[in-house]
Structures are given as structure tokens and as C-alpha cells.
Design an enzyme around this catalytic site. Structure first.
Site, PDB file in Angstrom:
ATOM      1  N   ASP A   1      53.354  38.999  11.485  1.00  0.00           N
ATOM      2  CA  ASP A   1      53.319  40.557  11.803  1.00  0.00           C
ATOM      3  C   ASP A   1      51.513  41.652  11.777  1.00  0.00           C
ATOM      4  OD1 ASP A   1      53.277  43.421  13.072  1.00  0.00           O
ATOM      5  OD2 ASP A   1      55.742  43.167  12.568  1.00  0.00           O
TER       6      ASP A   1
ATOM      7  N   HIS B   1      54.655  40.325  16.035  1.00  0.00           N
ATOM      8  CA  HIS B   1      55.140  41.729  16.031  1.00  0.00           C
ATOM      9  C   HIS B   1      56.946  41.473  16.934  1.00  0.00           C
ATOM     10  CE1 HIS B   1      56.199  45.682  15.435  1.00  0.00           C
ATOM     11  NE2 HIS B   1      56.285  46.102  17.098  1.00  0.00           N
TER      12      HIS B   1
ATOM     13  N   SER C   1      60.697  47.341  15.459  1.00  0.00           N
ATOM     14  CA  SER C   1      59.337  48.348  16.199  1.00  0.00           C
ATOM     15  C   SER C   1      59.654  50.062  15.674  1.00  0.00           C
ATOM     16  CB  SER C   1      58.921  47.421  17.117  1.00  0.00           C
ATOM     17  OG  SER C   1      57.448  47.996  17.557  1.00  0.00           O
TER      18      SER C   1
END
Length: 364
Positions: free
Chosen positions: A309, A342, A145
Site C-alpha cells: 500500500d 491500497h 481507506s
């Protein structure tokens, strides 16, 4: 080396990428494993926005870390083999110096007097930390991330400092949808009446703003496919008031948002969120046709994306993989079909442990 929370003092004065300085800045960090004699087994983990240095449990802190299934003896990132370093990001509220930290000489929080924070600042401070530990070159940098973009910032500013890269659920820059989500989160915090231009207190906390920011984030962290499987529409409860919480998914969002409200400082959240949107790895190319990574020296890379995601879609990982191949790096691209969106790197243990373990074993 003992495995407990430590503090590294940044050089005085630490200069920020966009200007400004802090004096007496600190990074809170933890380590796992032992650095070998030639300092060749070091792995740096760069965190997501709200994560801290406690990535996994160890002898001095048996509390589970945010990546506990990944790090430890015999695990994917095997601390019997690797010396692992993880710091709370500069600018966060998790022990490292940030906007909520007291300013030298005054003792009052920086608030908006804290210098403009970028992911380059997080990368540069992390390199200084590693160098202070005697690490002349990292075996690998691992970033999920926000940490994935911080890892790229590190490579782009320290061309020869890493041999290998594990880049997860991230990209060279945030796409417009991700920026829109974070913009709404920042707006929710800034418009809370208790925010008071940053002059809130523990007894007058911008709770509603932080709650809405967290709920907005949670919608983007997971996938619609997972929501459908976890929260059957037929299950309802009687709301306490008209338009109150009725559906299980509402209860889920409310519960987790309430847990988060006081776990993270609002201004630190604003600074880190904006830093993600400011980062643009493509700006490192002098010309549009140039590869921004062309001056980076990297032996190999593993780039991981997730089909579900929403924040960092798979085309971002595909583009990064192409750039890495173009600059001569032995890059591997893996797109998983994890349904958790995600957050899959935090949840889909079988898939991500296998990918990371196999890759690291292949870099020896």
C-alpha cells in the site's frame, strides 16, 4: 426492515465541525439484514472517497455493490446475523447532500458555498443516522481507506458508541505522500478550463481534469508489483498519433479514467479529498505525550494493512495498533502481503473475507 435506498433527513440545522450549517440535509443509505430486539447486532460501514451506499446487492437492487463479496447471507459480514448500514458520505454526490446539491430556497447548487467538510462531519451525520434507526450502540464500525479515518473520527467524538472496530488500509492521519497525490488530483480538476470556478455544466464538464485526477489516483491505488505482472512490456499497439497510447498499461488507465469522468461530481471530489488531508486524529491529544484515544471505550479492534500500500503504508497501522493497545483495547494487527496495493481490500477476496469473518465471529 426493507433493504433499499432510503433517505435520512439530518436535524435542521446540521452544524459542521469547522463551522457553517446546512438545512434539510439528507443522507442516502441502504441496509441489509434485520436489527434484533435489543439492537445489539448493528454494523456500520463507512466508505472510501468515491464509494456510495450500495455496498452489496440485496432484494431490492440486484446490482453488484462495491463490496459485494464481503456482505450478504453467509458471507464474511453475514446479513443473516448482522444488521448492516451503509450511507453515501455527507458531501458526496451519491444521493447525500453535498456541494452539487441544490440549496434550499434558491434551488441552485451550493458549489463552494457548501460548508467546509471534515471527516468528523461524515462521522457525526452517520451516528445521527444510526440513532434514528434505534441503534443505541454499534456492535462494530468497519472502515476501509477514507472510511477508516472516518471510523476513527467517530470513535474520537462518540467515545462509547462502538464496541468493535475493523480498520482497513488507513491511519490516524494522511502521510505526506498521500496528501501530495491528492493535491495533484485537486490541482488537475481546478485547472481544467471547463471547471470555471465551479460553474461547469453537464455539457461543459471538466473532463480532462477528472481524467487526470483519476489516472493519478489509480497509480497510487495499486502496486508496481501488480503493474509488472498484469502488463508485460512486450505487448504494444500502434498509437493513433505521435505520443499516443501505445502500452497496455496506458490503455488500462485511459479506459478506467474515461469510465469515471461523469460518475463523480468534481467539487464533491475536491471536498472529500481535502477532508481526508485535514483529518488528524493526533490532534485529539491535549499533550504530545498523551494517547489521543485514551477516552475511547472499545472492546476490541482488527487493524489491517497491506505491505504494497503506497497511500497508507503499514507503519500507520502499526502506530494505530500500538495506540489501541495502550488505551486498553484488545487489538489485533494483520499485515497482508496482497500485491494489489491500497485496493487490496476490494480485490483480494480470499484474504480479506477470512480476516473479517473470523474477527466478527470472535466478537459474539
Amino acid at each position: 426492515m426493507a433493504n433499499y435506498l432510503k433517505l435520512f433527513q439530518l436535524p435542521d440545522a446540521f452544524t459542521f465541525h469547522r463551522g457553517g450549517q446546512i438545512h434539510g440535509g439528507l443522507l442516502a443509505y441502504e441496509t441489509w439484514g434485520e436489527l434484533n430486539a435489543d439492537q445489539s447486532n448493528a454494523i456500520l460501514i463507512l466508505t472510501g472517497l468515491s464509494a456510495d451506499s450500495h455496498a452489496a446487492r440485496h432484494s431490492a437492487n440486484d446490482t453488484a455493490g462495491w463490496w459485494d463479496f464481503m456482505i450478504g447471507p453467509g458471507k464474511a459480514i453475514d446479513t443473516d446475523q448482522w444488521f448492516v448500514v451503509c450511507a453515501s458520505s455527507l458531501g458526496s454526490c451519491k444521493g447525500s447532500t453535498g456541494p452539487c446539491s441544490p440549496k434550499p430556497h434558491t434551488g441552485k447548487p451550493y458549489r463552494f458555498e457548501f460548508p467546509d467538510l471534515t471527516l468528523e462531519d461524515i462521522a457525526n451525520s452517520s451516528v445521527l443516522l444510526c440513532q434514528s434507526l434505534g441503534i443505541e450502540q454499534l456492535h462494530a464500525v468497519i472502515g476501509p481507506s477514507m472510511g477508516g479515518m472516518s471510523a476513527l473520527a467517530l470513535l474520537l467524538n462518540h467515545h462509547n458508541y462502538c464496541r468493535h472496530l475493523v480498520h482497513i488500509a488507513s491511519g490516524m492521519a494522511s502521510p505526506p505522500f498521500s496528501t501530495a497525490i491528492r493535491s495533484l488530483q485537486r490541482e488537475a480538476i481546478l485547472k481544467d478550463e471547463n471547471f470555471n470556478q465551479g460553474h461547469y455544466s453537464a455539457t461543459s464538464w471538466p473532463e480532462e481534469g477528472m481524467k487526470f485526477a483519476r489516472k493519478i489516483g489509480m497509480l497510487s491505488y495499486r502496486s508496481a508489483l501488480e503493474w509488472r505482472d498484469r502488463f508485460p512490456r512486450s505487448l504494444k499497439q500502434v498509437p493513433e498519433h505521435p505520443f499516443g497510447i501505445e502500452f497496455p498499461v496506458e490503455s488500462y488507465l485511459e479506459h478506467h479514467a474515461n469510465q469515471f469522468i461523469h460518475q463523480f461530481d468534481p467539487i464533491s471530489y475536491l471536498y472529500l479529498s481535502r477532508a481526508m488531508d485535514w483529518f488528524d486524529g493526533y490532534r485529539y491529544a491535549k499533550n504530545r505525550a498523551d494517547n489521543p484515544l485514551q477516552h475511547v471505550t472499545l472492546d476490541s479492534a482488527l487493524v489491517i494493512g497491506v505491505t504494497t500500500d503506497l497511500l497508507f503504508p503499514t507503519d500507520l497501522q502499526e502506530k494505530l495498533h500500538a495506540l489501541l493497545l495502550d488505551m486498553g483495547c484488545d487489538s489485533e494487527l494483520v499485515i497482508t502481503d496482497s500485491i494489489q496495493g491500497h485496493d487490496a481490500f476490494l480485490v483480494d477476496q480470499p484474504v480479506f473475507t477470512r480476516l473479517v469473518e473470523d474477527y466478527l465471529q470472535g466478537t459474539q
